[in-house]
Write a protein that holds these residues in place. Structure first.
Motif, PDB file in Angstrom:
ATOM      1  N   PHE A 134      -2.741  -2.776  -1.544  1.00  0.00           N
ATOM      2  CA  PHE A 134      -2.648  -1.350  -1.842  1.00  0.00           C
ATOM      3  C   PHE A 134      -2.027  -1.150  -3.222  1.00  0.00           C
ATOM      4  N   TYR A 135      -1.018  -1.945  -3.526  1.00  0.00           N
ATOM      5  CA  TYR A 135      -0.361  -1.872  -4.840  1.00  0.00           C
ATOM      6  C   TYR A 135      -1.347  -2.221  -5.952  1.00  0.00           C
ATOM      7  N   ALA A 141      -5.948   1.778 -10.698  1.00  0.00           N
ATOM      8  CA  ALA A 141      -6.428   3.163 -10.781  1.00  0.00           C
ATOM      9  C   ALA A 141      -5.608   4.000 -11.747  1.00  0.00           C
ATOM     10  N   GLU A 142      -4.298   3.752 -11.795  1.00  0.00           N
ATOM     11  CA  GLU A 142      -3.386   4.576 -12.599  1.00  0.00           C
ATOM     12  C   GLU A 142      -2.438   3.699 -13.424  1.00  0.00           C
ATOM     13  N   PRO A 143      -2.959   2.936 -14.390  1.00  0.00           N
ATOM     14  CA  PRO A 143      -2.098   2.031 -15.159  1.00  0.00           C
ATOM     15  C   PRO A 143      -1.001   2.743 -15.945  1.00  0.00           C
ATOM     16  N   ALA A 144      -1.342   3.852 -16.610  1.00  0.00           N
ATOM     17  CA  ALA A 144      -0.348   4.566 -17.417  1.00  0.00           C
ATOM     18  C   ALA A 144       0.732   5.186 -16.532  1.00  0.00           C
ATOM     19  N   ALA A 182      -6.346   5.650  -4.247  1.00  0.00           N
ATOM     20  CA  ALA A 182      -5.386   4.885  -5.050  1.00  0.00           C
ATOM     21  C   ALA A 182      -4.615   5.791  -5.997  1.00  0.00           C
ATOM     22  N   THR A 183      -5.287   6.815  -6.543  1.00  0.00           N
ATOM     23  CA  THR A 183      -4.598   7.774  -7.418  1.00  0.00           C
ATOM     24  C   THR A 183      -3.572   8.574  -6.643  1.00  0.00           C
ATOM     25  N   ILE A 184      -3.932   9.061  -5.460  1.00  0.00           N
ATOM     26  CA  ILE A 184      -2.983   9.819  -4.640  1.00  0.00           C
ATOM     27  C   ILE A 184      -1.808   8.944  -4.237  1.00  0.00           C
ATOM     28  N   LEU A 218      -8.564   8.584   4.796  1.00  0.00           N
ATOM     29  CA  LEU A 218      -7.866   7.335   5.104  1.00  0.00           C
ATOM     30  C   LEU A 218      -6.789   7.563   6.159  1.00  0.00           C
ATOM     31  N   LEU A 219      -6.024   8.638   6.004  1.00  0.00           N
ATOM     32  CA  LEU A 219      -4.941   8.927   6.939  1.00  0.00           C
ATOM     33  C   LEU A 219      -5.461   9.258   8.337  1.00  0.00           C
ATOM     34  N   ARG A 220      -6.632   9.852   8.398  1.00  0.00           N
ATOM     35  CA  ARG A 220      -7.195  10.226   9.709  1.00  0.00           C
ATOM     36  C   ARG A 220      -7.926   9.072  10.379  1.00  0.00           C
ATOM     37  N   ASN A 221      -8.138   8.024   9.639  1.00  0.00           N
ATOM     38  CA  ASN A 221      -8.819   6.850  10.191  1.00  0.00           C
ATOM     39  C   ASN A 221      -7.875   6.102  11.132  1.00  0.00           C
TER      40      ASN A 221
END
Length: 397
Positions: A134-135, A141-144, A182-184, A218-221
C-alpha cells in the motif's frame, strides 16, 4: 619565440587539465569522499564538456555521491547549485524506486532514509506485505506529497492544501473523474501527521473524495486491505480533522470500530438535535452493553427532534428520549414493537433503524413505552449490564 612559448604554455595547461581529470576520474579513487567533493566543486569548470562529464560521473556513483552533493546545496556558485539540485533529485528518485522495488519483492530497503515518511508509516501501519504494498502505491501516485513529509512543516501544509485543491478542482470539472485510492491514502496519511492541520477548505475536499471513487469502493469491499481502514480510522478520530458529526457519519458509513469512540465524543460534547440522535444510534449499533449506563440518562431528555410523517401520511413526533429507548432496546435484544414503535424502518445504509422513523404518535404511547422500559429494567437490567471494572476488586468469584 613568443608564438612558440605560447604554444608550449597552452600545451602544458591542457596537459595539466587532462592529468587532473584523469586523476579525478580514476576508478580506484572515485569512492574517496574527498575526491567526490572535489568532483562536485568542479561542476563549475569553464569547459562545458568537462562539466557534463563530471555530472555523469557523479550520477554513476549513485548514493555514494549524495553526501557531497547535499553539502554543496548552498554553494554561492549558481552553476554548481543548479547541477547539484538536478543530481540530488535524480539520484534520490532512482534510490526511492530501487527501494520501492525491494519492498514490492518483500525485501527491506537498503537505503530506508530515502523513502519519504517511511519510518512514520512503518511505526503506524506495521511491516506486513499488505501495508508495504500500500505504501509503494502511495509513493508512486503522490511522490511530491509524500516527499513533503520529510521537509519543513510549512511546506508539508502547503503541498497538502495544493493537492486537496487540485483534486477538488478535477472532481468539479469532470463528473466522471475518480480520484485514485493511492492518492486518497496518501492524503489521509499526510493529514494524520501531527504537524499537518487541514484548513476548512481542504477538509470538505478530502471528505468528498473519500466518499466517492476508488477508495470508497475499496472500503466497501469485504476484502478491503487493512491499511486502508487504518488510515481512514486514524483521520476520523482526530478532533481537528472535521466537525464531529462529519467524522461520526463517515466512520459509520464504512463501519469503522472507531465510530464508538467518536459517538462518545459527541455525546459528551453537549450538542443537540440530529447530532446527538446519530451518536446514540451509532453507539447502540457498534457498541456493546457497556454503553447501557451511558445511554439510560438520555431517557429523561425531552428535547424535540424534527416532526415526522410515516408512509401512510400519519404524523408522529420524535424526542431524544425516544432515540435513547430504541438504542437501549437494541442493546438488550428486545423487540421495539413490544414498546409501541409502529413506524420504524430498517432501510438505513449504516444503522439498524432509520433515524427519521424513531418516534411516537402520541404522548400516551411515549409514556407507556418509557414505563414498560422502567419495569423491564428493574427486573432485568442488572442481569444484562456488565459489572464495571472498578467494581470487580474484592468480589468473591
Amino acid at each position: 619565440m613568443s608564438h612558440s612559448f605560447s604554444r608550449l604554455v597552452c600545451a602544458a595547461t591542457i596537459g595539466c587539465v587532462v592529468a587532473t581529470c584523469s586523476t579525478l576520474f580514476s576508478e580506484d579513487r572515485l569512492t574517496d569522499p574527498d575526491r567526490i567533493a572535489t568532483l562536485v566543486y568542479r561542476l563549475n569548470s569553464p569547459s562545458f564538456t568537462e562539466r557534463n562529464r563530471i555530472e555523469q560521473t557523479l550520477r554513476d556513483l549513485g548514493a555514494q555521491a549524495l553526501p557531497a552533493l547535499r553539502e554543496a546545496r548552498d554553494s554561492i556558485d549558481l552553476e554548481i547549485r543548479y547541477r547539484v539540485e538536478r543530481l540530488i533529485s535524480t539520484l534520490e528518485a532512482e534510490l526511492v524506486e530501487q527501494s520501492l522495488q525491494r519492498l514490492s519483492q518483500g525485501k527491506l530497503p537498503e537505503t530506508p532514509d530515502v523513502l519519504p515518511g517511511w519510518r512514520s508509516y512503518l511505526f503506524r501501519m506495521g511491516p506486513d506485505s499488505e501495508s508495504t504494498n500500500f505504501y509503494v502505491e502511495m509513493v508512486r501516485a503522490e511522490p511530491a506529497l509524500m516527499r513533503s513529509l520529510d521537509g519543513p512543516r510549512d511546506e508539508l501544509r502547503l503541498e497538502f492544501e495544493r493537492r486537496c485543491t487540485a483534486v477538488n478542482l478535477q472532481r468539479s470539472q469532470r463528473s466522471s473523474f475518480s480520484v485514485s485510492k493511492a492518492t486518497i491514502a496518501a492524503l489521509l496519511f499526510v493529514a494524520t501527521q501531527p504537524e499537518c492541520r487541514p484548513s476548512p477548505f481542504a477538509t470538505p475536499s478530502l471528505l468528498a473524495a473519500v466518499r466517492q471513487g476508488e477508495f470508497a469502493e475499496l472500503l466497501r469491499n469485504p476484502d478491503c486491505p487493512e491499511p486502508a481502514k487504518r488510515l481512514l480510522a486514524a483521520w476520523v478520530v482526530r478532533s481537528d480533522a472535521a466537525i464531529a458529526i462529519q467524522r461520526l457519519n463517515l466512520a459509520g458509513e464504512f463501519a469503522l470500530p472507531e465510530v464508538v469512540e467518536i459517538a462518545r465524543e459527541v455525546l459528551h460534547s453537549g450538542v443537540s438535535g440530529s447530532q446527538i440522535q446519530h451518536a446514540i444510534l451509532y453507539l447502540a449499533e457498534y457498541g456493546n452493553r457497556d454503553a447501557l449506563h451511558e445511554l439510560e440518562p438520555f431517557l429523561d431528555d425531552q428535547s424535540r427532534l424534527a416532526g415526522r410523517r410515516n408512509q401512510n401520511g400519519n404524523g408522529f413526533t420524535s424526542r431524544v428520549q425516544d432515540v435513547a429507548l430504541i438504542a437501549l432496546l437494541a442493546l438488550t435484544d428486545q423487540d421495539p414493537s413490544d414498546y409501541g414503535f409502529r413506524d420504524l424502518r430498517e432501510n438505513h445504509p449504516s444503522l439498524k433503524y432509520h433515524p427519521n422513523t424513531v418516534g411516537f404518535r402520541s404522548e400516551e404511547e411515549r409514556e407507556a413505552a418509557l414505563s414498560a422500559w422502567r419495569r423491564w429494567s428493574v427486573k432485568n437490567l442488572k442481569a444484562v449490564q456488565p459489572v464495571p471494572v472498578h467494581a470487580v476488586e474484592g468480589v468473591r468469584l
